[in-house]
Scaffold this active site. Sequence first.
Site, PDB file in Angstrom:
ATOM      1  N   CYS A  38       0.672  -1.346   0.184  1.00 50.34           N
ATOM      2  CA  CYS A  38      -0.135  -0.030   0.000  1.00 50.34           C
ATOM      3  C   CYS A  38       0.904   1.431   0.188  1.00 50.34           C
ATOM      4  O   CYS A  38       2.003   1.368   0.241  1.00 50.34           O
ATOM      5  CB  CYS A  38      -0.961   0.123   1.271  1.00 50.34           C
ATOM      6  SG  CYS A  38      -2.101  -1.204   1.459  1.00 50.34           S
ATOM      7  N   GLY A  64       1.284   0.027  -5.199  1.00 51.24           N
ATOM      8  CA  GLY A  64      -0.161  -0.714  -5.029  1.00 51.24           C
ATOM      9  C   GLY A  64      -0.853  -0.358  -6.337  1.00 51.24           C
ATOM     10  O   GLY A  64      -1.177   0.749  -6.660  1.00 51.24           O
ATOM     11  N   ASN A 138      -0.945   1.330   5.383  1.00 53.34           N
ATOM     12  CA  ASN A 138       0.022   0.681   4.863  1.00 53.34           C
ATOM     13  C   ASN A 138       0.595  -0.072   5.909  1.00 53.34           C
ATOM     14  O   ASN A 138       1.357   0.517   6.920  1.00 53.34           O
ATOM     15  CB  ASN A 138       1.145   1.751   4.244  1.00 53.34           C
ATOM     16  CG  ASN A 138       2.148   0.940   3.598  1.00 53.34           C
ATOM     17  OD1 ASN A 138       3.363   1.956   3.448  1.00 53.34           O
ATOM     18  ND2 ASN A 138       2.411  -0.335   3.388  1.00 53.34           N
ATOM     19  N   GLY A 139       0.654  -1.301   5.766  1.00 54.05           N
ATOM     20  CA  GLY A 139       1.332  -2.095   7.020  1.00 54.05           C
ATOM     21  C   GLY A 139       0.274  -3.516   7.143  1.00 54.05           C
ATOM     22  O   GLY A 139      -0.464  -3.791   6.506  1.00 54.05           O
ATOM     23  N   TYR A 281      14.462  -2.234  -2.503  1.00 56.10           N
ATOM     24  CA  TYR A 281      13.526  -2.345  -3.812  1.00 56.10           C
ATOM     25  C   TYR A 281      12.226  -1.748  -3.685  1.00 56.10           C
ATOM     26  O   TYR A 281      11.751  -0.952  -4.648  1.00 56.10           O
ATOM     27  CB  TYR A 281      13.182  -3.913  -3.737  1.00 56.10           C
ATOM     28  CG  TYR A 281      12.051  -4.303  -4.811  1.00 56.10           C
ATOM     29  CD1 TYR A 281      12.305  -4.116  -6.243  1.00 56.10           C
ATOM     30  CD2 TYR A 281      10.742  -4.665  -4.588  1.00 56.10           C
ATOM     31  CE1 TYR A 281      11.286  -4.251  -7.068  1.00 56.10           C
ATOM     32  CE2 TYR A 281       9.861  -4.850  -5.426  1.00 56.10           C
ATOM     33  CZ  TYR A 281      10.088  -4.533  -6.878  1.00 56.10           C
ATOM     34  OH  TYR A 281       9.219  -4.899  -7.959  1.00 56.10           O
TER      35      TYR A 281
END
Length: 497
Positions: A38, A64, A138-139, A281
């Site tokens: 996300c 995402g 996000n997580g 990345y």
Amino acid sequence: MTDCKRRLVVLDPKPVAGSGEAPSGQQHWEDDHFHDECGVFGVFDHAEAANMTYLGLHALQHRGQESAGIVTSDGEKLYAHRAMGLVQDAFTQEQLAKLPGRIAIGHVRYSTAGGSHIKNAQPIAVDYARGSLAVCHNGNLTNGEDLRAELEARGSIFQSDTDTEVFVHLVAASKEVAVEDRIADALTRVKGAYSLLFMTEEAVIAVRDPMGIRPLCLGLLSSKRDVHVIASEPCAFDLIGAEYVRDVEPGEMLVFDSTGMRSLRPLPPAPSRMCVFEYVYFARPDSQLAGRSVYDTRKALGRALAREHPVEADVVVPVPDSGVPAAIGYASERHVAFEMGLMRSHYVGRTFIEPQQSIRHFGVRLKLSPVEPVLRGKRVVVIDDSIVRGTTSRKIVKMVRDAGAREVHLRISSPPTQWPCYYGIDTPTRRELIASSHSIDEIARYVTADSLGYLSLDGMLETLGGNAHGFCHACFSGQYAIPFTPSGRRQMRLVGV
Ligand code: SF4
């Protein structure tokens, strides 16, 4: 709740693609990487809040690609639009024009567990007894299942499969009065990785988990009046002309309302454990995280890789795009030519074509093509950032050899990925991670490389400042920073830990 009390306006609950699920005939082109799940973006007090959020999400698209959503507020009501697909597909100009107000939060999602379905798109927005609330995340919560079971047993009805909805129910159930206190109360119950944006009719509230596992950054758009923006990565600020101010600190809550910005510390501090893979990345190379340039860090990882695994070669070739900075670093350290021996098509997304068995490798070929004059007759070092299953690396090595390379040496700018992530990154089961069950020599044989070298964990952490404890590196080391709850342990067994 009767209609007259309803404050939340859902503009278009229908997904772009019709059913709300990714059509079954569509194929993801093979991409042997971990995937970030996300990205979040928020803006407080801007006349074009929805447009700003659209642009911010556009810059965060790499985090995402399954669904996108924006919720705005005009001070009295929240307006929500979520849809499947890329940001550019999920919103039309007309839809953005129907999202009024000066504050907004938005989200891009890469769906895995919970499925690719519109009901799991974020931000989640609800009306509850004290007003309206939207949240995006996000997580991943390590005790999300436990909390969900507990809340459902007490009568909560969940609309999605995501752990993010747990926050909504916890905030709604809190006995506190002020919304930041209700959120702080909810945070005392959750464990795991979270960078969160909440929004009410009048405020945006940003929170980062006490270990700061997932990134979250503060920016400022200076015009006639200062406008605060929040994003998963600062690359989202550049597109809208905002300046990066700083990272939201681990455990910090930032409240933006009519009184300005306030920084609160609702939770006791914990040792910082930022995800090291963001530097390898996930993050865009033009971002800086915790004051460190992602691009420069990737180059430095490539230089460290060259020192650990030198090889006589004629040319250094990256697997584009993510392998490029590390390859530049490797080539400069070895004084060997850097060349783009593999070209990436930027127009490969989804297709409805079902590949025949006879051409089943064409997915990689659609995405990458060899530049034969660069490779023919050469001793080639191919640089990639990671190997997950090994299937794509094998095809790339074959592609380079088929283009006439005399030798193909594969170098990876991170350690072997042996453990699944539990903190908001989509990873396969442990069994599918080739490095969990194969030695480096065995992997080299499988991918048919003349030699294979991974950057060591020590080499990676030294490059990042030598602090093994400042980062989460669990997918490389198996040292998980957050203890597992019973449901967490159950889930970990499912993925083979
Ligand atoms: S396990 Fe790996 S991918 Fe997940 S947060 Fe830790 S370093 Fe990042």
